[in-house]
Design an enzyme around this catalytic site. Structure first.
Site, PDB file in Angstrom:
ATOM      1  N   GLY A  69      40.136  44.534  51.280  1.00  0.00           N
ATOM      2  CA  GLY A  69      39.670  45.800  51.828  1.00  0.00           C
ATOM      3  C   GLY A  69      38.637  46.497  50.951  1.00  0.00           C
ATOM      4  O   GLY A  69      38.606  46.325  49.731  1.00  0.00           O
TER       5      GLY A  69
ATOM      6  N   GLY B  18      44.126  42.201  49.385  1.00  0.00           N
ATOM      7  CA  GLY B  18      43.033  42.557  48.490  1.00  0.00           C
ATOM      8  C   GLY B  18      41.612  42.566  49.012  1.00  0.00           C
ATOM      9  O   GLY B  18      40.706  42.895  48.251  1.00  0.00           O
TER      10      GLY B  18
ATOM     11  N   CYS C  29      40.325  48.678  48.406  1.00  0.00           N
ATOM     12  CA  CYS C  29      41.496  48.053  47.783  1.00  0.00           C
ATOM     13  C   CYS C  29      41.096  47.462  46.437  1.00  0.00           C
ATOM     14  O   CYS C  29      40.066  46.802  46.323  1.00  0.00           O
ATOM     15  CB  CYS C  29      42.045  46.949  48.685  1.00  0.00           C
ATOM     16  SG  CYS C  29      43.500  46.133  48.014  1.00  0.00           S
TER      17      CYS C  29
END
EC number: 1.7.1.7
Length: 347
Positions: free
Chosen positions: A183, A181, A186
């Site tokens: 990114g 998570g 993301c």
């Protein structure tokens, strides 16, 4: 149900404490690392930064460009075997030695990886990548790939806790990819409520991996060169970058023109854009867990990667690390509530 009370930290929560140094110049810092991998026994020497296996980042062109800097590329999994064959024929040995062949965990993808790896002896690295590395199926797939390729270097992920790092290494992974998570494109943490602050994940997973002779890749969460340094300082053996390397001529993203300016499309691999392109849309039983953004076109990646590596060198001089290998031993993080002065905008 239980609640863990210990505070977990991301890159924005800390800064390096500077330390006395005998280094006179950034040019004295050695960023090259020499690794011997646990299961394959392979040796590798280079700068342990990896372009993320996203189809708007990790193209064959990116692999060739980054190899000039000793940097690796986890080439995305959506190239055909025929395209890989052409790449194997035209790329030089250094480029081929610095690419990961990326794959999911389906039977069709396993057969595809076998065909790609058979194209050249110079293909050494395999990146087994699924969003949720806590699946028992991933462990079984790692065992299967290790049995098929006993002398190749295998990376597997993504996970964020030491127990799963240990399980994947014991199953045959040389390297475990860490990050759920963090990114830039993301949205897993928003859509699912699942995740782990990236710096704490790296510190804890690195400790688990190194205890077994394995290694980790810190995957995601870096927005600047200082974050890359923090990942290395926290114990990452490799750092994987997506957004920081997107938007370049080598990135492979779609070019869009708006108001006379050029932009490149960049999207998460669980986004609506990615699933429309590769899976015929978002399946009824799932939600998109990524976003699509337009980045101003940034030209060649060479200047960007030089700037990132220059920042890491500078970090090393501030803490007295003559080699990248020494950075984690020389690291003391201080917890902070501020990072940069934004009076005139962000860097």
């Amino acid at each position: 149900m239980r609640i863990e009370q210990e505070l977990k930290l991301g890159f924005k929560d800390v800064l390096f404490r500077p330390k006395r140094s005998t280094l006179k110049s950034r040019s004295q810092v050695e960023l090259t690392r020499d690794f011997t991998f646990k299961h394959s026994g392979r040796q590798w020497s280079g700068t342990p930064v990896i372009a993320a296996n996203m189809d708007s980042v990790a193209s064959f062109e990116m692999a060739a460009a980054l190899a000039e800097h000793g940097v690796m590329t986890a080439v995305h999994k959506h190239y055909t075997v025929e395209q890989w064959a052409e790449f194997a024929k035209t790329a030089d040995k250094k480029t081929l030695n610095n690419v990961f062949v990326s794959t999911g965990t389906s039977e069709a993808e396993f057969e595809k990886v076998k065909k790609i790896m058979a194209l050249s002896e110079e293909f050494v690295f395999i990146c087994i990548d699924i969003a949720n590395g806590y699946s028992e199926h991933l462990v079984e797939f790692v065992q299967k790939v290790r049995a098929e390729f006993p002398t190749k270097v295998i990376s597997a992920g993504n996970v964020v806790t030491g127990d799963m790092v240990e399980e994947l290494i014991l199953a045959g992974a040389d390297i475990v990819k860490v990050g759920i998570g963090p990114g830039s494109v993301c949205t897993t943490r928003v859509k699912t409520g699942v995740g782990y602050p990236q710096l704490s994940a790296i510190i804890e997973c690195g400790d688990a991996a190194h205890g077994l002779g394995g290694m980790i890749i810190g995957d995601g969460g870096c927005s600047c060169a200082g974050d890359v340094s923090k990942a290395f300082g926290g114990g990452a053996d490799f750092v994987m970058l997506g957004g920081m390397l997107a938007g370049h001529s080598e990135s492979g993203g779609e070019v869009v023109e708006q108001d006379g300016k050029q932009y490149m499309k960049f999207y998460g691999m669980s986004s609506q854009s990615a699933m429309d392109k590769h899976s015929g849309g978002v399946a009824k039983y799932r939600a998109a867990e990524g976003k699509t953004v337009l980045l101003p076109y940034r030209g060649s990646v060479h200047n960007t990667i030089s700037d990132i590596l220059g920042g890491v060198r500078s970090t090393c001089t501030y803490v007295g690390a003559a080699k990248l290998k020494e950075l984690t031993k020389r690291t003391t993080f201080i917890r902070v509530q501020e990072q940069e002065n934004n009076v005139f905008g962000k860097e």
